[in-house]
Write an enzyme that holds these catalytic residues in place. Structure first.
Site, PDB file in Angstrom:
ATOM      1  CG  ASP A 135      -8.452  -4.310  -3.426  1.00 10.68           C
ATOM      2  OD1 ASP A 135      -9.689  -4.170  -3.396  1.00 10.68           O
ATOM      3  OD2 ASP A 135      -7.686  -3.446  -3.864  1.00 10.68           O
ATOM      4  CG  HIS A 194      -2.102   0.922   1.054  1.00 13.91           C
ATOM      5  ND1 HIS A 194      -2.032   2.270   1.305  1.00 13.91           N
ATOM      6  CD2 HIS A 194      -3.355   0.674   0.600  1.00 13.91           C
ATOM      7  CE1 HIS A 194      -3.206   2.815   1.025  1.00 13.91           C
ATOM      8  NE2 HIS A 194      -4.022   1.867   0.590  1.00 13.91           N
TER       9      HIS A 194
HETATM   10  N1  ACO Z   1       3.952  -7.339  -4.936  1.00 12.97           N
HETATM   11  C1  ACO Z   1       5.270  -7.352  -5.096  1.00 12.97           C
HETATM   12  N2  ACO Z   1       6.071  -6.329  -4.798  1.00 12.97           N
HETATM   13  C2  ACO Z   1       5.482  -5.245  -4.298  1.00 12.97           C
HETATM   14  C3  ACO Z   1       4.115  -5.153  -4.103  1.00 12.97           C
HETATM   15  C4  ACO Z   1       3.348  -6.254  -4.431  1.00 12.97           C
HETATM   16  N3  ACO Z   1       2.025  -6.250  -4.269  1.00 12.97           N
HETATM   17  N4  ACO Z   1       3.807  -3.954  -3.590  1.00 12.97           N
HETATM   18  C5  ACO Z   1       4.943  -3.287  -3.476  1.00 12.97           C
HETATM   19  N5  ACO Z   1       5.964  -4.076  -3.886  1.00 12.97           N
HETATM   20  C6  ACO Z   1       7.369  -3.731  -3.941  1.00 12.97           C
HETATM   21  C7  ACO Z   1       7.737  -3.088  -5.258  1.00 12.97           C
HETATM   22  O1  ACO Z   1       8.101  -4.014  -6.229  1.00 12.97           O
HETATM   23  C8  ACO Z   1       8.861  -2.208  -4.824  1.00 12.97           C
HETATM   24  O2  ACO Z   1       9.986  -3.011  -4.594  1.00 12.97           O
HETATM   25  P1  ACO Z   1      11.451  -2.540  -4.996  1.00 12.97           P
HETATM   26  O3  ACO Z   1      11.675  -1.310  -4.160  1.00 12.97           O
HETATM   27  O4  ACO Z   1      12.288  -3.706  -4.645  1.00 12.97           O
HETATM   28  O5  ACO Z   1      11.362  -2.228  -6.455  1.00 12.97           O
HETATM   29  C9  ACO Z   1       8.420  -1.713  -3.465  1.00 12.97           C
HETATM   30  O6  ACO Z   1       7.606  -2.752  -2.945  1.00 12.97           O
HETATM   31  C10 ACO Z   1       7.631  -0.433  -3.525  1.00 12.97           C
HETATM   32  O7  ACO Z   1       6.493  -0.653  -4.376  1.00 12.97           O
HETATM   33  P2  ACO Z   1       5.798   0.403  -5.276  1.00 12.97           P
HETATM   34  O8  ACO Z   1       5.047  -0.273  -6.358  1.00 12.97           O
HETATM   35  O9  ACO Z   1       6.775   1.479  -5.666  1.00 12.97           O
HETATM   36  O10 ACO Z   1       4.809   1.039  -4.219  1.00 12.97           O
HETATM   37  P3  ACO Z   1       3.653   2.014  -4.564  1.00 12.97           P
HETATM   38  O11 ACO Z   1       3.396   2.779  -3.338  1.00 12.97           O
HETATM   39  O12 ACO Z   1       3.931   2.751  -5.804  1.00 12.97           O
HETATM   40  O13 ACO Z   1       2.458   1.011  -4.910  1.00 12.97           O
HETATM   41  C11 ACO Z   1       0.663  -0.413  -4.752  1.00 12.97           C
HETATM   42  C12 ACO Z   1       1.433   0.702  -4.046  1.00 12.97           C
HETATM   43  C13 ACO Z   1       0.275   0.018  -6.162  1.00 12.97           C
HETATM   44  C14 ACO Z   1      -0.618  -0.692  -3.962  1.00 12.97           C
HETATM   45  C15 ACO Z   1       1.537  -1.681  -4.799  1.00 12.97           C
HETATM   46  O14 ACO Z   1       1.792  -2.123  -3.503  1.00 12.97           O
HETATM   47  C16 ACO Z   1       0.906  -2.774  -5.650  1.00 12.97           C
HETATM   48  O15 ACO Z   1       1.097  -2.780  -6.863  1.00 12.97           O
HETATM   49  N6  ACO Z   1       0.161  -3.720  -5.007  1.00 12.97           N
HETATM   50  C17 ACO Z   1      -0.521  -4.743  -5.755  1.00 12.97           C
HETATM   51  C18 ACO Z   1      -1.831  -4.217  -6.342  1.00 12.97           C
HETATM   52  C19 ACO Z   1      -2.861  -3.991  -5.266  1.00 12.97           C
HETATM   53  O16 ACO Z   1      -3.087  -4.796  -4.395  1.00 12.97           O
HETATM   54  N7  ACO Z   1      -3.537  -2.833  -5.365  1.00 12.97           N
HETATM   55  C20 ACO Z   1      -4.605  -2.462  -4.430  1.00 12.97           C
HETATM   56  C21 ACO Z   1      -4.130  -1.381  -3.496  1.00 12.97           C
HETATM   57  S1  ACO Z   1      -5.369  -0.945  -2.336  1.00 12.97           S
HETATM   58  C22 ACO Z   1      -6.485  -0.078  -3.231  1.00 12.97           C
HETATM   59  O17 ACO Z   1      -6.150   0.621  -4.158  1.00 12.97           O
HETATM   60  C23 ACO Z   1      -7.869  -0.177  -2.935  1.00 12.97           C
END
Ligand code: ACO
Length: 375
Positions: A312, A261
């Site tokens: 989710d 998140h």
């Molecule tokens: N799976 C794998 N790796 C992840 C995940 C994940 N779900 N979430 C974060 N990470 C990792 C990234 O790969 C990144 O790693 P790195 O630094 O080694 O490259 C680090 O954690 C930071 O992640 P970002 O994607 O930059 O974080 P951001 O804040 O931009 O994204 C998000 C948040 C989009 C929710 C992300 O966690 C994600 O893609 N989750 C999966 C999709 C999801 O569940 N979305 C629903 C969110 S809740 C809602 O909107 C209602």
């Protein structure tokens, strides 16, 4: 020249709001100052709508008034009805519903009036219409008609009735009601921000909500609940296959849906409730498979990557246990979030300034123009 932007606007304060507040370090969520842990399971979705859209937790009389207004507004106009046969062909509910929500404005008597009173009326209509739209869409694509809503069920119970075709047990209706409360608002998430950007041009509520629907659809936002269920269904070996799936996904630099998140650095407080509900439904349905897989997945993901489940993740198994088709999970999110979106549009219009951030230019400079025949 502007400062270098925060990638994805992380930590940027984009708006002031009195609607909801998140403490991402402590894992707390508040709607108008009320802790989600106090609201969940104790406050009906209709009360929550009153809190967000009208500003206070209602008295009994205020709630009765709102419930009557919602019941009265539970109709879909002729324009959305006319579009329905065309959009069911898309096969993608959020695509169809985005179009249907847009079509609602044609029959809304306040469509182009963004005054405070008109916005209040439109918010109530949209909250009442959204579950009807999802149910009508679902019935139409399966060749039938949704059962009529009944007066002794609220938004949650009627939605389950209309989607599954049978009256939900009182506990199922209560549980779904709690799900709607948990999803109602969440500060500057992508779809709410989208709605506010549109509203801030002094565009109308239906335009803002249509844009928000588009933002919610994406798998990084509301689309994740459907993706979680599809992930679970795709894992070979049930619980025993979970660890391999997680490791393979991370090795391939893939995203694990339902985890991570932007704001929460600890457990998402909504996930705490949804995990409990998922367990209760697993026990009461005697179908513990997806709950056990979910628990195993959160254990492995935390061990391997240190990520927590978001709203989710457990919503997926909960909706599955409630008999909601997987491709309607994101529309269910919209049924609830309509309350937050409309409240944000109202708030934006009450104290508006155009939202127009700057950008960092990263292209070429000082290019020499030459005529087309010399390029
Ligand atoms: N799976 C794998 N790796 C992840 C995940 C994940 N779900 N979430 C974060 N990470 C990792 C990234 O790969 C990144 O790693 P790195 O630094 O080694 O490259 C680090 O954690 C930071 O992640 P970002 O994607 O930059 O974080 P951001 O804040 O931009 O994204 C998000 C948040 C989009 C929710 C992300 O966690 C994600 O893609 N989750 C999966 C999709 C999801 O569940 N979305 C629903 C969110 S809740 C809602 O909107 C209602």
């Amino acid at each position: 020249m502007a400062d270098k932007p925060a990638r994805g606007l992380a930590d940027v304060v984009a708006a002031s709001t009195a609607l909801s507040d998140v403490d991402g370090v402590a894992g707390r969520l508040y709607y108008r100052g009320y802790d989600i842990h106090d609201l969940a399971g104790r406050t009906s979705f209709e009360e929550c709508v009153h809190l967000l859209v009208r500003g206070t937790l209602p008295t009994t009389a205020e709630l009765d008034t709102l419930v009557a207004e919602l019941a009265e507004a539970r109709t879909i106009g002729a324009s959305a009805q006319a579009v329905l046969p065309h959009v069911i062909r898309s096969g993608t509910p959020m695509e169809a519903l985005r179009t249907l929500v847009s079509a609602l404005s044609v029959d809304d008597p306040d469509a182009s009036d963004s005054g405070a009173e008109a916005n209040q009326r439109k918010a109530v209509r949209l909250v009442a219409q959204m579950p009807m739209l999802v149910a009508t869409y679902h019935a139409a694509r399966t060749g039938g008609a949704a059962p009529d809503p009944v007066v002794d069920l609220g938004i949650a119970g009627n939605f389950l009735l209309q989607i599954t075709g049978s009256r939900p047990s009182p506990r199922a209706a209560e549980i779904f009601d709690e799900c709607l409360v948990l999803h109602a608002d969440h500060t500057m998430n992508a779809s709410t921000f989208t709605a506010r950007v549109v509203a801030a041009t002094l565009s109308d509520m239906h335009s803002a909500i249509t844009a928000a629907m588009g933002a919610l659809r994406g798998p990084l936002h509301g689309g994740a609940n459907e993706a979680v269920m599809k992930t679970m269904q795709s894992i070979d070996g049930g619980v025993d296959g979970v660890e391999a799936y997680v490791r393979q996904t991370l090795d391939a630099h893939g995203k694990l849906m339902g985890f991570g998140h932007r704001v929460y650095k600890t457990e998402d407080p909504r996930a705490t409730h949804l995990r409990r509900i998922s367990e209760e439904l697993a026990d009461s349905t005697g179908d513990r498979g997806y709950y056990k897989m979910s628990r195993r997945m959160e254990e492995v993901v935390f061990d391997v990557k240190g990520l927590y489940p978001n709203v989710d993740f457990f919503a997926a198994s909960v909706y599955h246990y409630l008999g909601i088709p997987t491709d309607l999970f994101t529309p269910v999110f919209a049924v609830s979030r309509m309350s937050g979106w409309t409240a944000h549009v109202i708030e934006q219009h009450l104290d508006n300034r155009l939202i127009r951030p700057d950008s960092e230019y990263i292209g070429e400079r000082d290019q020499k123009w030459v005529p087309i025949e010399e390029r």
